[in-house]
Scaffold this active site. Sequence first.
Site, PDB file in Angstrom:
ATOM      1  CD  GLU A 119      -7.724   1.165   3.923  1.00 58.14           C
ATOM      2  OE1 GLU A 119      -6.848   1.349   4.807  1.00 58.14           O
ATOM      3  OE2 GLU A 119      -8.109   2.138   2.987  1.00 58.14           O
TER       4      GLU A 119
ATOM      5  CG  ASN B 275      -2.011   0.957   1.269  1.00 56.97           C
ATOM      6  OD1 ASN B 275      -2.051   1.902   0.659  1.00 56.97           O
ATOM      7  ND2 ASN B 275      -2.737   0.831   2.257  1.00 56.97           N
TER       8      ASN B 275
ATOM      9  NE  ARG C 115      -5.899  14.044   1.042  1.00 58.89           N
ATOM     10  CZ  ARG C 115      -6.111  12.749   1.051  1.00 58.89           C
ATOM     11  NH1 ARG C 115      -7.429  12.178   1.263  1.00 58.89           N
ATOM     12  NH2 ARG C 115      -5.325  11.830   1.055  1.00 58.89           N
TER      13      ARG C 115
ATOM     14  CG  HIS D 176     -11.345   5.932   2.277  1.00 56.31           C
ATOM     15  ND1 HIS D 176     -11.691   7.344   2.824  1.00 56.31           N
ATOM     16  CD2 HIS D 176      -9.967   5.902   2.547  1.00 56.31           C
ATOM     17  CE1 HIS D 176     -10.507   8.083   3.324  1.00 56.31           C
ATOM     18  NE2 HIS D 176      -9.710   7.131   3.185  1.00 56.31           N
TER      19      HIS D 176
END
Length: 406
Positions: free
Chosen positions: A384, A13, A244, A183
């Site tokens: 994940e 990842n 962000r 996501h």
Amino acid sequence: MADRRGSRILTINSGSSSLKFALFEMGDDEALRLAGRLEGIGLGGSGRFAVKDGEGNSLVDEANPLDDHEAALSRLFDWLKGRPEHGGLDAVGHRVVHGGSRHTRPERITPEVMASLHDLVPLAPDHLPQEIRAIEAVSRAYPELPQVACFDTAFHRTMPAVAQAFGLPRDLADEGVFRYGFHGLSYEYIVGELRKEAGSAAAGGRLIVAHLGNGASLAAILGGKSIDTTMGFTPAGGLVMSTRSGDLDPGILVYLLRHRGLDAEELDRVVNKRAGLLGVSGTSADMRELLEREDQDKHAAEAVALFCRQARKFVGALAAVLGGLDTLVFTAGIGENAPPVRGRICEGLEFLGVRVDPDRNARSDAVISPDGAPVTVRVMGTDEERMIARHTRDVVRERGPSGSEP
Ligand code: ADP
């Protein structure tokens, strides 16, 4: 006999300056054997390589410069080759941040898929180049191993066209400017775990998942499928995040271009690196630090309040799209670990049937709503890496280790 192909899987990842990896033995128990991080990639001397075994014991923790992703992966492969887990590695699975509209499910990496990833770089210029380089580095180190791309956007390709659309001229949509959502690996994992924990009715009901980490988004899921989400064309959209901005009045961007004379790079830095919790607090992008300081620091308190209010607004908006709500799940770093944030997001949502038991919330219990509440509010861990390993195993088994069709 059990199918053992694709059992031992390395997951990768890649972020802009870090890379997470894990090694799974995907037998019935899906055992995690190794998990680690390469950090500070390309940041001069501040590189770090750390690995733990499946029980969380540290195996390596060293500080060494990591000039680029290639150097970081070489360090990992050199170390892995001396490990017993290395023998019989079957496949490598990658998280790929953007799959555009073409990639709607995990795919075996072929020259065609690589060409398509290169075409997608303009959609994710901060992430895709590193991910492509990681795939190439694995091909050089392990030319015989199958690799699988797991797209973070794929889960959202079930969203109806109206949820994917922006109110822009049609030629921009034709060029691919629409809501992709991100996501997806996390949402997919949560839906699967919810099915195990609470049954098919809960996992198939009206569900909102709030993935609140450094990157943060919420998704409306119905029948186990995404029907809307807060992130948009890029991961900069939706909820305010660590650095962000989240959604903005587009006029602000025009203002910055005209009156501040920003160029594209500067604009990108403002909305992706200097905004969010960091921008509003002026001091920290880290929710834990902000919560610790909010009593003494007005700007820290404002950043936390903005995050919670926006998240609450999005829960309301997504509940409207779902036509009501049965289950609300909090996950990722903030969602799993910050009771005050969960509590404040849920405040005022009683009209939707959302109630939180303060003691359960303070303990981060699996269910934090009171018994019998109309909406079940849950706290769940996401994984994940494990989702990548599952997809990789399934893709390799479908096609065989050499890529031959069954
Ligand atoms: P990433 O998106 O980088 O994977 P994570 O899911 O690890 O991020 O989430 C990181 C965020 O979680 C940070 O803002 C961090 O402060 C927050 N967090 C982690 N633990 C806690 C805690 N105990 N209390 C409050 N916030 C926490």
